[in-house]
Design a protein around this motif. Structure first.
Motif, short mmCIF file in Angstrom:
data_model
loop_
_atom_site.label_atom_id
_atom_site.label_comp_id
_atom_site.label_asym_id
_atom_site.label_seq_id
_atom_site.Cartn_x
_atom_site.Cartn_y
_atom_site.Cartn_z
N ARG A 1 -1.12 7.88 4.00
CA ARG A 1 -2.48 7.99 3.49
C ARG A 1 -2.49 8.48 2.03
O ARG A 1 -3.52 8.48 1.38
CB ARG A 1 -3.28 8.97 4.34
N GLU A 2 -1.33 8.94 1.56
CA GLU A 2 -1.24 9.55 0.24
C GLU A 2 -0.87 8.52 -0.82
O GLU A 2 0.18 7.88 -0.73
CB GLU A 2 -0.20 10.66 0.25
N LYS A 3 -1.68 8.41 -1.85
CA LYS A 3 -1.43 7.39 -2.85
C LYS A 3 -0.14 7.62 -3.62
O LYS A 3 0.48 6.66 -4.09
CB LYS A 3 -2.61 7.28 -3.82
N ASN A 4 0.30 8.87 -3.72
CA ASN A 4 1.52 9.12 -4.48
C ASN A 4 2.79 8.75 -3.72
O ASN A 4 3.89 8.89 -4.24
CB ASN A 4 1.58 10.57 -4.98
N ARG A 5 2.64 8.26 -2.48
CA ARG A 5 3.79 7.76 -1.73
C ARG A 5 4.06 6.29 -1.98
O ARG A 5 5.02 5.74 -1.42
CB ARG A 5 3.57 7.98 -0.22
N VAL B 1 -7.75 3.61 2.17
CA VAL B 1 -8.53 2.71 3.03
C VAL B 1 -7.75 2.37 4.30
O VAL B 1 -8.24 2.56 5.40
CB VAL B 1 -8.90 1.42 2.28
N ALA B 2 -6.54 1.84 4.13
CA ALA B 2 -5.76 1.42 5.30
C ALA B 2 -4.31 1.24 4.89
O ALA B 2 -3.99 1.04 3.72
CB ALA B 2 -6.30 0.11 5.86
N THR B 3 -3.42 1.33 5.88
CA THR B 3 -2.01 1.08 5.64
C THR B 3 -1.40 0.42 6.86
O THR B 3 -1.90 0.55 7.98
CB THR B 3 -1.26 2.38 5.30
#
Length: 119
Positions: free
Chosen positions: A101-105, A45-47
């Motif tokens: 944008r990558e959830k695994n980060r 969604v956003a960071t």
């Protein structure tokens, strides 16, 4: 161990607004918001980076959602305007070393808060 606690979810009519909050036990992390609708993959969604200088948004929310943070309060916020039924999902706060944008980060996750947008 970093703990993240989301709040602010609820039921809202299409076109309405909600503001999500994420309280962190410690600060100085890049923070992100992700969402997961029933039966779908978790979506970016956003960071926001650790000092708030840089923000990124998913294409589906750009122009409608705004991410911000208050490092004095160890808090991150997601202001959601012009909500649509397709925004319905569980929204998760995440913390990591760098904005991505990558959830695994992201190594730290909250328990999620439900947002439901009625048509």
């Amino acid at each position: 161990q970093v703990q993240l606690v989301e709040s602010g979810g609820g039921l809202v009519q299409a076109g309405g607004s909600l503001r999500l909050s994420c309280a962190a036990s410690v600060g100085t992390y890049a923070m992100g918001w992700f969402r997961q609708a029933a039966g779908k993959e978790r979506e970016f969604v956003a960071t926001i980076d650790w000092n708030g200088d840089t923000t990124l948004y998913g294409e589906s929310v750009k122009g409608r959602f705004t991410i911000s943070r208050d490092n004095a309060e160890n808090a991150v916020y997601l202001q959601m305007n012009s909500l649509k039924p397709e925004d319905t999902a569980v929204y998760y706060c995440a913390g990591g070393a760098f904005s991505s944008r990558e959830k695994n980060r992201y190594g730290y996750w909250g328990q999620g808060t439900q947002v439901t947008v009625s048509s």
